[in-house]
Design an enzyme around this catalytic site. Sequence first.
Site, PDB file in Angstrom:
ATOM      1  N   ASN A   8     -23.393  10.245  27.519  1.00 29.72           N
ATOM      2  CA  ASN A   8     -22.664  11.492  27.773  1.00 29.72           C
ATOM      3  C   ASN A   8     -22.034  11.386  29.161  1.00 29.72           C
ATOM      4  OD1 ASN A   8     -21.809  14.102  28.238  1.00 29.72           O
ATOM      5  ND2 ASN A   8     -23.877  14.984  28.382  1.00 29.72           N
ATOM      6  N   TRP A   9     -20.721  11.167  29.188  1.00 33.42           N
ATOM      7  CA  TRP A   9     -20.040  10.956  30.476  1.00 33.42           C
ATOM      8  C   TRP A   9     -19.848  12.275  31.232  1.00 33.42           C
ATOM      9  CZ3 TRP A   9     -15.469   6.996  29.390  1.00 33.42           C
ATOM     10  CH2 TRP A   9     -16.018   5.790  28.922  1.00 33.42           C
ATOM     11  N   LYS A  10     -20.093  13.381  30.564  1.00 30.38           N
ATOM     12  CA  LYS A  10     -19.887  14.712  31.178  1.00 30.38           C
ATOM     13  C   LYS A  10     -18.469  14.810  31.752  1.00 30.38           C
ATOM     14  CE  LYS A  10     -24.787  14.920  32.060  1.00 30.38           C
ATOM     15  NZ  LYS A  10     -25.874  15.583  32.740  1.00 30.38           N
ATOM     16  N   HIS A  95     -25.613  21.526  24.788  1.00 31.18           N
ATOM     17  CA  HIS A  95     -26.178  20.865  25.974  1.00 31.18           C
ATOM     18  C   HIS A  95     -26.643  21.942  26.954  1.00 31.18           C
ATOM     19  CE1 HIS A  95     -26.492  18.503  29.634  1.00 31.18           C
ATOM     20  NE2 HIS A  95     -26.555  17.435  28.857  1.00 31.18           N
ATOM     21  N   GLU A  97     -26.385  22.211  30.012  1.00 28.17           N
ATOM     22  CA  GLU A  97     -25.378  22.617  31.014  1.00 28.17           C
ATOM     23  C   GLU A  97     -24.439  23.660  30.425  1.00 28.17           C
ATOM     24  OE1 GLU A  97     -24.088  18.663  32.064  1.00 28.17           O
ATOM     25  OE2 GLU A  97     -25.998  18.332  33.087  1.00 28.17           O
ATOM     26  N   GLU A 165     -34.104  17.384  25.444  1.00 28.14           N
ATOM     27  CA  GLU A 165     -33.760  17.149  26.843  1.00 28.14           C
ATOM     28  C   GLU A 165     -34.406  18.233  27.706  1.00 28.14           C
ATOM     29  OE1 GLU A 165     -29.946  14.708  27.236  1.00 28.14           O
ATOM     30  OE2 GLU A 165     -29.319  16.779  27.078  1.00 28.14           O
ATOM     31  N   GLY A 171     -30.700  14.671  35.185  1.00 25.66           N
ATOM     32  CA  GLY A 171     -30.056  14.366  36.462  1.00 25.66           C
ATOM     33  C   GLY A 171     -30.977  14.454  37.666  1.00 25.66           C
ATOM     34  N   SER A 209     -32.794  11.719  32.561  1.00 28.10           N
ATOM     35  CA  SER A 209     -33.100  10.637  33.507  1.00 28.10           C
ATOM     36  C   SER A 209     -33.570   9.357  32.826  1.00 28.10           C
ATOM     37  CB  SER A 209     -34.118  11.120  34.550  1.00 28.10           C
ATOM     38  OG  SER A 209     -33.530  12.135  35.351  1.00 28.10           O
ATOM     39  N   GLY A 230     -27.074  10.481  30.473  1.00 27.51           N
ATOM     40  CA  GLY A 230     -26.008  11.033  31.301  1.00 27.51           C
ATOM     41  C   GLY A 230     -25.598  10.037  32.373  1.00 27.51           C
ATOM     42  N   GLY A 231     -26.129  10.211  33.584  1.00 33.74           N
ATOM     43  CA  GLY A 231     -25.719   9.418  34.742  1.00 33.74           C
ATOM     44  C   GLY A 231     -25.668   7.918  34.500  1.00 33.74           C
TER      45      GLY A 231
HETATM   46  C1  PEP Z   1     -27.736  14.634  29.891  1.00 32.26           C
HETATM   47  O1  PEP Z   1     -27.089  15.386  30.581  1.00 32.26           O
HETATM   48  O2  PEP Z   1     -27.626  14.677  28.655  1.00 32.26           O
HETATM   49  C2  PEP Z   1     -28.632  13.697  30.551  1.00 32.26           C
HETATM   50  C3  PEP Z   1     -29.612  13.227  29.870  1.00 32.26           C
HETATM   51  O3  PEP Z   1     -28.358  13.398  31.873  1.00 32.26           O
HETATM   52  P1  PEP Z   1     -29.146  12.347  32.814  1.00 32.26           P
HETATM   53  O4  PEP Z   1     -29.352  11.092  31.994  1.00 32.26           O
HETATM   54  O5  PEP Z   1     -28.217  12.110  33.975  1.00 32.26           O
HETATM   55  O6  PEP Z   1     -30.423  12.973  33.195  1.00 32.26           O
END
Ligand code: PEP
Length: 247
Positions: A8-10, A95, A97, A165, A171, A209, A230-231
Amino acid sequence: MRKLAAGNWKMNGLRADGVALAKELAARAAREKIASEILICPPATLLFPVAAVLDASGIALGAQNCHAEQKGAHTGEIGAAMLRDVGCTYVILGHSERRAEQGESDAVVCAKVEAARAAGLSAIVCIGETLAERDAGHTLAVVERQLQGSLPTGLNPAELVIAYEPVWAIGTGRTPTADQVAEVHRHIRRLLATRVAEPAAVRILYGGSVKPANAKELMSIPNVDGALVGGASLVAEDFWAIVKACG
Ligand code: PEP
């Protein structure tokens, strides 16, 4: 079950970075035999150029949101059929967010899952508790409420992926213990029986994470059928290490 490694590049990436990252992943996919399914979900502006790069790579394309209606007077929104038209086969919905920043309720997410299904997209439905909810001992109840509220009945397994999640792990560099992940995923698997005919065939991803250093352990937990990343999905080498950890 084939695990799913989803990036997920957000809201990250201009055309040059996004296309370069997609090219690097496509090149790795061409060189190496990977057992897991690979998916990348760039921001909407990059779907079209990234679709061109991924063509015939075996890497799937997904979006990060869609509207509950397919078209109409909804300025700034994108319908699921438009995503399908540009080459998406998946869409991330609910999600945390979006639940926090856009106030998306379970009912809104449920309507979007219906729209995704109607357009031929698989929905990746995100659920998970906040730290306060975990500390209060409400994790399983929160996940149950979100799952029951966010899923229409009668979905078939190909139309649905769940991503557990924990909000406090996204994050932050913090991850739940293997026992905590196992407990929630087992609970989700049981709950799915009330929503889909073949609950064992629905993939349940862990997200929050996920990094190269912890991916192998997380992917070995029972009922963990892949990762939503994500990241780490923004760095080709890190995402690839997670892809490989998925098997
Ligand atoms: C996400 O936002 O779906 C996620 C898992 O982010 P991160 O891997 O950066 O925690």
